[in-house]
Design an enzyme around this catalytic site. Sequence first.
Site, PDB file in Angstrom:
ATOM      1  N   TYR A 163       0.868  -1.192   0.000  1.00  0.00           N
ATOM      2  CA  TYR A 163       0.000   0.000   0.000  1.00  0.00           C
ATOM      3  C   TYR A 163       0.897   1.233   0.000  1.00  0.00           C
ATOM      4  CZ  TYR A 163      -3.512   3.414   1.400  1.00  0.00           C
ATOM      5  OH  TYR A 163      -4.351   4.503   1.432  1.00  0.00           O
ATOM      6  N   ASP A 247       9.307   2.999   0.303  1.00  0.00           N
ATOM      7  CA  ASP A 247       8.194   3.755   0.867  1.00  0.00           C
ATOM      8  C   ASP A 247       8.339   3.675   2.380  1.00  0.00           C
ATOM      9  OD1 ASP A 247       5.843   4.570   2.016  1.00  0.00           O
ATOM     10  OD2 ASP A 247       4.544   3.635   0.522  1.00  0.00           O
ATOM     11  N   LYS A 277       3.104  11.001   7.043  1.00  0.00           N
ATOM     12  CA  LYS A 277       2.622  10.752   8.408  1.00  0.00           C
ATOM     13  C   LYS A 277       3.301  11.636   9.462  1.00  0.00           C
ATOM     14  CE  LYS A 277       0.354   6.693   7.235  1.00  0.00           C
ATOM     15  NZ  LYS A 277      -1.088   6.657   7.174  1.00  0.00           N
TER      16      LYS A 277
END
Length: 447
Positions: A163, A247, A277
């Site tokens: 993801y 990532d 984040k």
Amino acid sequence: MAISTPSPSITQAYTMAAEAYTARNPTSRSIHTKALLSLPGGNTRTVLHYAPFPLSITRAHDATLHSADNHSYTDFLGEYTAGLYGHSHATITTALKTAIEKGLSFGSQHEDEALLAQAITIRFESIDLVRFTNSGTEATLMALAAAKVFTQRHKILVFSGGYHGGAFSFKSGVSSPVNAPHSYLIARYNSLESVRELVEQPENADDIAAIIVEPMIGSGGAIPASRDFLQGLREIADERGAVLIFDEVMTSRLYEGSGVQGVLPARSRPDLVTLGKWIGGGISFGAFGGKREIMEMFDPRKGGDSLAHAGTFNNNVLTMAAGRVGLEEVFTPEKARELHERGERLRKELNGVGGGRTLMKWTGLGSIMNVTFTTTPIGQIKCPEDFGEVVAGLGDLLHLFLLDRGYYMARRGFVSLSLALTDEDLTGFVDAVREFVEEHKVLITQD
Ligand SMILES: Cc1ncc(COP(=O)(O)O)c(C=O)c1O
């Protein structure tokens, strides 16, 4: 990963828990009903939806969330890793207040963006130059575009269960219909063999622009990559002339707070990295960065030859201010190491609940973990497919049980620790999980 049909006894236990939840949260329910009028399913961020209806949170401080029904919850979700600093860290709050007092939306460059960028390039070994975005999804979008332009190739190799944002989701080995329309090759996580099989096919051999990998599969179930796997990806990318992208939107907080790349030897490091984040200090954030020769394609001094990268809020003053003090003053490498170790201890304790003979498997690394109800032994979980058949309904039941005991985590079993959690909070969480096991022993004990 396949999901079995819940047994009648699990369904019965869940129905009772959902009834109790509904009775306990009438205001959240009515807020949800109101939201249904103008948002599809009352929702604007899919992951936040759960049955029978999601809680409405009204305010938060430190590691405590307060709901519209006046219940309080100790926050073990930590905003899916973005809430690293807790909800009211004094240093972050002060930086935000100071920024607000100076005014918003200048429509200009300002010093904090240079300082946050500098803090990031100092912290992350693989990042020579960085650019900011508004989310991790956008960071992926730009990193993949950069890789395609840099290599003049088309295909993107990703992993089943990976993801990289709302437009880059590969659950169960399938590219989501809302994904950005790249040409994807989907390999098996932690399997170099499956990567080689794909890259060696004649139609792919000279057309791989990028390999993008989470050093730990995050939302796909918190499964860490082995070092050999990451090293192997580096070698394959080099052999094929592809750009290797880590990532680290979630994993950047691990170890010393410089990501998984920070503990790898220089020869295994990626060409590009995406971040997001927590690095925005709790305000929307994303970034992509890496090797100078790739990132310099975005240097506007090159005029017509440079790649454009826009974004009205890329350098918004709130994110830049909160992010900078967070990195420089709060989440120091020492603090990061401490949090990582606390997470390691917690996961070990959780896996020991019920004498380690339950279907509950807490996978993860450091302060990020996820529980899955499966018979597969933890040591055998190397990719999402290894979860095998997941026992349906038990995760939902655990979620409602923990909410009832005052602990907030994700419906899908995801937990990320914030700096605001105390040792007492951690002990209380383990005790609540133990209580769950006692109460539902028949359902979750593995023979
Ligand atoms: C590994 C990973 N990459 C990218 C993203 C996308 O970040 P955002 O939600 O900020 O778009 C996420 C979000 O959960 C993520 O976990």
